[in-house]
Scaffold this motif. Structure first.
Motif, PDB file in Angstrom:
ATOM      1  N   ARG A  80       0.850  -1.191   0.000  1.00 15.87           N
ATOM      2  CA  ARG A  80       0.000   0.000   0.000  1.00 15.87           C
ATOM      3  C   ARG A  80       0.888   1.243   0.000  1.00 15.87           C
ATOM      4  N   ALA A  81       0.623   2.144  -0.944  1.00 13.56           N
ATOM      5  CA  ALA A  81       1.417   3.382  -1.022  1.00 13.56           C
ATOM      6  C   ALA A  81       0.508   4.597  -0.926  1.00 13.56           C
ATOM      7  N   LEU A  82       0.952   5.576  -0.116  1.00 14.61           N
ATOM      8  CA  LEU A  82       0.281   6.873  -0.066  1.00 14.61           C
ATOM      9  C   LEU A  82       1.134   7.853  -0.862  1.00 14.61           C
ATOM     10  N   TYR A 134       0.585  -2.312  -6.696  1.00 15.28           N
ATOM     11  CA  TYR A 134       0.305  -1.600  -5.438  1.00 15.28           C
ATOM     12  C   TYR A 134      -1.167  -1.194  -5.326  1.00 15.28           C
ATOM     13  N   TYR A 150      -5.452   4.428   6.632  1.00 14.12           N
ATOM     14  CA  TYR A 150      -5.146   3.673   5.406  1.00 14.12           C
ATOM     15  C   TYR A 150      -3.899   2.790   5.510  1.00 14.12           C
ATOM     16  N   PRO A 165      -0.504   2.815   5.101  1.00 11.64           N
ATOM     17  CA  PRO A 165       0.400   2.565   3.979  1.00 11.64           C
ATOM     18  C   PRO A 165       1.721   1.930   4.430  1.00 11.64           C
TER      19      PRO A 165
END
Ligand code: NAP
Ligand code: G4F
Length: 326
Positions: free
Chosen positions: A4-6, A27, A71, A73
């Motif tokens: 997971r990437a922000l 991702y 979230y 990340p």
């Protein structure tokens, strides 16, 4: 497991290319956007159904803590900034709040919520400013020439400080200028390509520019986002110069751009004092050896290809054949 990437600054030029690249890598993407009275998603319209938009602002620390908590990340790419150098002379305090202190806000949020999150900071060759060494590398002393450059230098050092103080996996990419058909219209490359296309189509008669002798190490944004990702895949965090290793003047950019549509730049370019800066960065050229050796990264797009790609895209855009680049 799906990573997971922000991405902060996902609505900007680099955010759109990074989102595309990370989606291709499998991702799950969370795009941080700030509230606006109009929609700012043009560059990512084609990706919108594959990204989760999350509302926060680099000026508001609580909003970032909340986003990280909600979230979760694994990686955070901090691309958000007040990124236009002339605006930084007009709004130096705002530039400092967003581009400098904004980095501390997000680093501190990471420290509080989950120090295992890997962090990328978008540092800039503007930090080299009045260069003291040619070419510029990671060890070259900094000498910023604008409130933007000073703010980026703060962001760069606070990233190093949090890495050393709290053992965060925090890396900085010292990226030299990188452009694309999605570049903002106020930056010189896009201003040239867009107006060359307008002139070719009979929609404009001249192009007013400032310092034609300024030299930059210009690459393609689509290549550069791959280096950002590669930094966060390393065992150890570090700082890397990302550049092509070539420099070209604004004048050369004009020559090729007008040549692409069969015109002579001398007939259309007008030098206008209004576009000169209080303090100029005359020459930038980066040495990408470390990124090449450690990350296996190399610029793939030549200067000539970049200029011609941008002019062609603007011709298509102005004729309604292409969306999402204004
Ligand atoms: P850009 O197109 O100007 O995008 C900037 C992004 O930051 C936009 O998404 C903008 O959102 C967002 N933003 C601005 N203020 C914010 C705030 N207070 N809170 C949250 N988001 C905010 O910049 P870029 O060319 O993609 O560059 C990406 C990053 O790399 C920037 O940090 C830039 O300084 C740095 N950099 C760029 C280059 C280059 O040549 N492109 C070179 C070195 C470093 P809105 O859409 O809402 O305005
Ligand atoms: O395209 P520019 O506005 O980019 P600048 O100032 O190099 O900054 C960009 O690159 C940095 C990396 O080094 C980033 F960190 C930053 O966020 C941004 O993306 O101007 C390039 C050169 C300057 O020397 C400027 O004086 O072009 C010269 N120039 C000449 N005429 C002009 C114009 N710049 C603009 N924007 N508009 C002109 O009419």
């Amino acid at each position: 497991m799906t990573k997971r990437a922000l991405i902060t600054g996902i609505t900007g030029q680099d955010g759109s290319y990074l989102a595309e690249f990370l989606l291709d890598q499998g991702y799950e993407i969370f795009g941080m956007v700030r509230r606006s009275s109009t929609v700012t998603f043009e560059r990512i319209a084609h990706l919108q159904d594959r990204i989760t938009m999350v509302y926060a602002d680099l000026l508001d620390q609580a909003s970032m803590i909340e986003v990280l908590r909600t979230y979760e990340p694994d990686e955070v790419y901090n691309l958000a900034a007040q990124s236009f150098v002339p605006t930084s002379f007009q709004q130096p305090v705002l530039t400092g709040e967003v581009t400098a202190l904004g980095v501390t806000r997000i680093l501190d949020a990471i420290r509080l919520v989950n120090p295992a999150i890997r962090f990328y900071q978008a540092s800039s060759s503007e930090m080299f400013g009045k260069v003291v060494e040619v070419p510029q590398k990671e060890s070259t002393p900094f000498y910023p020439r604008s409130p933007y450059g000073v703010a980026k230098l703060y962001g760069h050092w606070i990233t190093i400080n949090y890495r050393e103080s709290y053992d965060l996996h925090a890396s900085s990419g010292i990226l030299f200028n990188h452009e694309s058909p999605r570049r903002g219209l106020e930056f010189v490359t896009r201003k040239i390509s867009y107006n060359v296309a307008r002139i070719k189509l009979g929609q404009a008669k001249e192009l007013r520019l400032g310092n034609l002798e300024a030299q930059r190490d210009w690459g393609f944004a689509g290549d550069y986002v791959k280096a950002m990702w590669a930094m966060l895949q390393q065992d150890q965090p570090d700082d890397y110069v990302v550049s092509t290793g070539e420099t070209h003047s604004v004048r050369e950019f004009c020559e090729i751009a007008f040549d692409q549509v069969g015109l002579d730049w001398n007939d259309f370019v007008v030098v206008d004092e209004a576009f000169f800066r209080p303090a100029e960065v005359d020459l930038l050229i980066g040495d990408p050896a470390k990124a090449q050796d450690a990350l296996g990264w190399k610029a793939e797009t030549s200067f000539d290809q970049l200029v011609r790609m941008m002019v062609d895209a603007d011709l298509d855009y102005l004729q309604g054949k292409l969306k999402g680049i204004s």
